[in-house]
Design a protein around this motif. Structure first.
Motif, short mmCIF file in Angstrom:
data_model
loop_
_atom_site.label_atom_id
_atom_site.label_comp_id
_atom_site.label_asym_id
_atom_site.label_seq_id
_atom_site.Cartn_x
_atom_site.Cartn_y
_atom_site.Cartn_z
N LYS A 294 0.84 -1.20 0.00
CA LYS A 294 0.00 0.00 0.00
C LYS A 294 0.87 1.26 0.00
CE LYS A 294 -3.76 2.25 2.59
NZ LYS A 294 -3.11 3.54 2.80
N LEU A 295 1.88 1.27 0.86
CA LEU A 295 2.77 2.42 0.95
C LEU A 295 3.61 2.58 -0.32
CD1 LEU A 295 3.94 1.97 4.64
CD2 LEU A 295 2.52 3.84 3.75
N ALA A 296 4.03 1.46 -0.91
CA ALA A 296 4.83 1.52 -2.14
C ALA A 296 4.02 2.11 -3.29
CB ALA A 296 5.32 0.12 -2.52
N ALA A 297 2.71 1.89 -3.26
CA ALA A 297 1.85 2.45 -4.30
C ALA A 297 1.60 3.94 -4.11
CB ALA A 297 0.51 1.70 -4.33
N GLU A 298 1.77 4.41 -2.88
CA GLU A 298 1.46 5.80 -2.56
C GLU A 298 2.64 6.75 -2.67
OE1 GLU A 298 -2.11 4.72 0.66
OE2 GLU A 298 -0.17 5.49 1.35
N LYS A 299 3.86 6.21 -2.52
CA LYS A 299 5.03 7.08 -2.59
C LYS A 299 6.24 6.28 -3.07
CE LYS A 299 5.97 6.63 2.41
NZ LYS A 299 6.19 7.42 3.65
N PRO A 300 7.32 6.98 -3.43
CA PRO A 300 8.51 6.26 -3.91
C PRO A 300 8.97 5.21 -2.91
CG PRO A 300 8.75 8.61 -4.29
CD PRO A 300 7.51 8.44 -3.47
N TRP A 301 9.36 4.07 -3.44
CA TRP A 301 9.78 2.95 -2.60
C TRP A 301 10.95 3.33 -1.69
CZ3 TRP A 301 8.38 -1.25 -0.39
CH2 TRP A 301 9.29 -2.24 -0.03
N HIS A 302 11.82 4.17 -2.20
CA HIS A 302 12.98 4.59 -1.41
C HIS A 302 12.56 5.31 -0.12
CE1 HIS A 302 17.09 5.92 -0.62
NE2 HIS A 302 16.61 7.14 -0.40
N ASP A 303 11.41 5.97 -0.16
CA ASP A 303 10.96 6.76 0.99
C ASP A 303 10.16 5.94 2.00
OD1 ASP A 303 12.14 8.98 -0.13
OD2 ASP A 303 10.29 9.67 -1.11
N VAL A 304 9.85 4.70 1.67
CA VAL A 304 9.09 3.85 2.59
C VAL A 304 10.05 3.29 3.65
CG1 VAL A 304 7.68 1.77 2.84
CG2 VAL A 304 7.42 3.22 0.81
N THR A 305 9.76 3.56 4.91
CA THR A 305 10.61 3.07 5.99
C THR A 305 9.89 1.98 6.79
OG1 THR A 305 9.78 4.64 7.65
CG2 THR A 305 11.57 5.39 6.21
N MET A 306 10.65 1.28 7.61
CA MET A 306 10.05 0.25 8.44
C MET A 306 9.11 0.86 9.47
SD MET A 306 10.78 -2.66 7.31
CE MET A 306 9.91 -3.49 8.64
N ILE A 307 9.39 2.10 9.90
CA ILE A 307 8.46 2.78 10.82
C ILE A 307 7.13 3.03 10.12
CG2 ILE A 307 8.03 4.91 12.08
CD1 ILE A 307 10.99 5.06 12.69
N ASP A 308 7.20 3.45 8.85
CA ASP A 308 5.97 3.67 8.07
C ASP A 308 5.17 2.37 7.98
OD1 ASP A 308 6.71 6.30 7.56
OD2 ASP A 308 7.74 5.77 5.70
N ILE A 309 5.87 1.28 7.67
CA ILE A 309 5.21 -0.01 7.50
C ILE A 309 4.59 -0.47 8.82
CG2 ILE A 309 5.61 -2.47 7.00
CD1 ILE A 309 7.82 -1.55 5.04
N ALA A 310 5.32 -0.31 9.90
CA ALA A 310 4.79 -0.71 11.21
C ALA A 310 3.53 0.07 11.56
CB ALA A 310 5.87 -0.48 12.28
N GLN A 311 3.55 1.37 11.34
CA GLN A 311 2.39 2.19 11.66
C GLN A 311 1.20 1.84 10.78
OE1 GLN A 311 3.97 6.18 11.26
NE2 GLN A 311 4.70 6.23 13.38
N GLU A 312 1.46 1.62 9.50
CA GLU A 312 0.38 1.26 8.57
C GLU A 312 -0.23 -0.08 8.94
OE1 GLU A 312 -2.37 1.57 5.67
OE2 GLU A 312 -0.90 3.16 6.10
N ALA A 313 0.60 -1.00 9.40
CA ALA A 313 0.12 -2.34 9.75
C ALA A 313 -0.46 -2.41 11.16
CB ALA A 313 1.27 -3.34 9.62
N GLY A 314 -0.35 -1.31 11.92
CA GLY A 314 -0.84 -1.31 13.29
C GLY A 314 0.03 -2.11 14.22
N LEU A 315 1.35 -2.07 13.96
CA LEU A 315 2.31 -2.84 14.76
C LEU A 315 3.37 -1.91 15.34
CD1 LEU A 315 2.90 -5.67 12.13
CD2 LEU A 315 1.62 -5.95 14.26
N SER A 316 4.09 -2.41 16.32
CA SER A 316 5.25 -1.68 16.81
C SER A 316 6.45 -2.09 15.96
CB SER A 316 5.52 -2.03 18.28
OG SER A 316 5.95 -3.37 18.41
N VAL A 317 7.50 -1.29 16.00
CA VAL A 317 8.71 -1.64 15.26
C VAL A 317 9.28 -2.95 15.80
CG1 VAL A 317 11.04 -0.90 14.64
CG2 VAL A 317 9.21 0.78 14.75
N ALA A 318 9.14 -3.17 17.12
CA ALA A 318 9.62 -4.42 17.72
C ALA A 318 8.87 -5.62 17.16
CB ALA A 318 9.47 -4.36 19.24
N ASP A 319 7.56 -5.46 16.92
CA ASP A 319 6.78 -6.55 16.31
C ASP A 319 7.30 -6.86 14.91
OD1 ASP A 319 5.06 -6.92 18.49
OD2 ASP A 319 3.75 -5.28 17.82
N CYS A 320 7.61 -5.81 14.17
CA CYS A 320 8.16 -6.00 12.82
C CYS A 320 9.48 -6.75 12.90
CB CYS A 320 8.38 -4.66 12.14
SG CYS A 320 6.86 -3.77 11.75
#
Length: 238
Positions: free
Chosen positions: A17-43
């Motif tokens: 979802k995030l890769a479709a919305e912005k450049p892949w280079h700008d997608v971070t693990m924090i972004d992914i964790a927040q989008e997935a409703g997880l903590s970074v530790a869960d990731c």
């Protein structure tokens, strides 16, 4: 927060979802964790980074394609079966095209290690696509087939990414053409490997005969000492 069982799927969905919305280079693990409703530790507990999530995504697509196989498809010629399997793969990827364009534009954003892992995953996927179409992938010949399909798929994939037709006929035409060329190459490789196998067999057989003949000759020949005797003490020969 998704259940522990659903975390990998949640990570994949959030990443694409995030890769479709912005450049892949700008997608971070924090972004992914927040989008997935997880903590970074869960990731951290479920993946080693963006590259790992992409590899899981590829395997998810593989399974979806393999799960939709129909036994009746195996009555068709191998060429047609392989086209059907690859087009089914494109169908499974269709909703992710914007994300895939972003990822491809950044070349996956991977370092050397992740790139090698991605290549291994991709080769594994193509091996399964060939197996799903009824082709043998074992041995040297099978590995060469997989390598050939990797090249064909790469061309078809780039065509498909920009194919805006309703039936993807340009992609199918390219795939048909490239697979026909690959089939000709595959036939030549098969003949070459058969000839090489026969030649190796002849060489091996010749070596065995020579070794057996030499061993027999050594057993039958008497021991001769430096003085030219037949192995008896010098006193007995005088």
């Amino acid at each position: 927060m998704p259940s522990k069982k659903d975390v990998p799927n949640a990570l994949i969905k959030a990443t694409m979802k995030l890769a479709a919305e912005k450049p892949w280079h700008d997608v971070t693990m924090i972004d992914i964790a927040q989008e997935a409703g997880l903590s970074v530790a869960d990731c951290f507990d479920h993946c080693s980074g963006k590259g790992d999530i992409l590899r899981r995504f590829v395997k998810q697509i593989d399974r979806e394609v393999l799960a939709d196989l129909d036994d009746e498809d195996f009555s068709e010629p191998g060429h047609d079966r392989l086209i059907a399997v690859i087009m089914a793969r494109f169908d499974a990827l269709s909703e992710y095209r914007p994300a895939l364009k972003s990822i491809i534009a950044d070349h996956g954003g991977m370092g050397p290690t992740n790139s090698l892992r991605a290549i291994k995953t991709h080769f594994g996927s193509m091996r399964w696509m060939l197996e799903a179409a009824g082709f043998q992938t074992a041995g040297l010949h099978g590995s060469l087939r997989v390598a050939g399909l990797v090249g064909v798929y790469a061309k078809a994939f780039r065509q498909w990414l920009d194919d805006e037709t309703n039936d993807f006929s340009p992609t199918m035409a390219l795939l048909d053409r490239e697979l026909s060329r690959a089939a000709d190459w595959d036939g030549k490789v098969e003949k070459g490997l058969v000839k090489a196998s026969r030649l190796c067999g002849k060489i091996s057989s010749t070596c065995r005969r020579f070794s057996t003949k030499k061993s027999t000759s050594d057993v039958e020949s008497p021991d001769i000492d430096a003085g030219g005797s037949t192995g008896k003490p010098a006193a007995e020969n005088s």
